[in-house]
Motif scaffolding. Structure first.
Motif, PDB file in Angstrom:
ATOM      1  N   ALA A  11       0.839  -1.194   0.000  1.00 55.34           N
ATOM      2  CA  ALA A  11       0.000   0.000   0.000  1.00 55.34           C
ATOM      3  C   ALA A  11       0.876   1.248   0.000  1.00 55.34           C
ATOM      4  N   HIS A 116      -7.788   1.461  -4.733  1.00 54.26           N
ATOM      5  CA  HIS A 116      -7.334   0.087  -4.993  1.00 54.26           C
ATOM      6  C   HIS A 116      -7.036  -0.106  -6.478  1.00 54.26           C
ATOM      7  N   ARG A 150      -4.818   6.163   1.254  1.00 53.11           N
ATOM      8  CA  ARG A 150      -4.172   4.842   1.240  1.00 53.11           C
ATOM      9  C   ARG A 150      -4.502   4.144  -0.074  1.00 53.11           C
ATOM     10  N   HIS A 152      -4.041   0.939  -2.213  1.00 53.75           N
ATOM     11  CA  HIS A 152      -3.697  -0.478  -2.090  1.00 53.75           C
ATOM     12  C   HIS A 152      -3.373  -1.046  -3.467  1.00 53.75           C
TER      13      HIS A 152
END
Length: 218
Positions: A11, A116, A150, A152
């Protein structure tokens, strides 16, 4: 029921400023090839309306064929087009262009502070330009711009930390996360019977799929 460790994933911390992301998270080898990609004229575009979904599908399928991926990964056109309708506003296509041609593309998901890296595909003829390195970094900057903290990237194609895909991703950030899968069997007797029959019928597949809950699907 059980909770099983599956693999390490990577991440990126996008809550810090861009300079810190570039100098403290992105590995020097990736920085070098990203700079080279920029010098070669690669450009990055965000497609929030999925106008180029068909181009992505072609690149994705070509990549899966090149990697000799399992049939599971060959998703239908209907899947992707339904995805583009349902996920609009929560996902986008990241596109890399070289001389007017899309040479790499990926689907990125986002919700609030989380982003993501989902699926990607690229043209093998342009791998020397490192379009995927360039794309992931630029996608990270776009996610940061829209509030993601964040990002990922996922893990490798298996749980081995020497896996080449995992090593590629880990050069975007030193931060690793543990990924677990939760499993629950509602009818143990029926499940065990089906699994025993599958193991008898397909003993050659046991080593590869034996630890999967729905191994009898393979």
């Amino acid at each position: 029921s059980c909770l099983l460790f599956d693999r390490k994933t990577v991440a990126m911390d996008l809550s810090v400023d861009e300079i810190e992301i570039w100098t403290k998270q992105v590995h020097s080898k990736h920085r070098n090839v990203i700079r080279k990609a920029e010098r070669e004229g690669l450009t990055f575009e965000v497609d929030e309306d999925f106008k180029y979904m068909d181009a992505f599908i072609d690149l994705y399928r070509g990549t899966m064929q090149r990697l000799e991926a399992d049939d599971f990964y060959f998703l239908s056109d209907e899947h992707f087009h339904l995805f583009s309708e349902v996920m609009r506003g929560k996902a986008f296509l990241g596109l890399v262009y070289y001389m007017g041609e899309i040479v790499s593309a990926a689907i990125f998901l986002h919700d609030g502070v989380y982003g993501h890296y989902h699926l990607s595909g690229s043209d093998a003829a342009y791998q020397h330009l490192a379009p995927n390195n360039f794309m992931l970094y630029r996608a990270g900057l776009h996610l940061k711009k829209i509030g993601v903290e964040r990002f990922h990237l996922g893990g490798g194609s298996d749980g081995n930390e020497d896996n080449s895909l995992f090593k590629f991703k880990s050069r975007f950030s030193p931060e690793c996360l543990d990924f677990y899968i939760g499993k629950f069997v509602f009818h143990p007797q029926i499940y065990n019977k089906v699994c025993m029959q599958w193991e008898q019928d397909f003993p050659d597949k046991t080593a590869m799929y034996g630890n999967r809950l729905l191994k009898y699907r393979y």
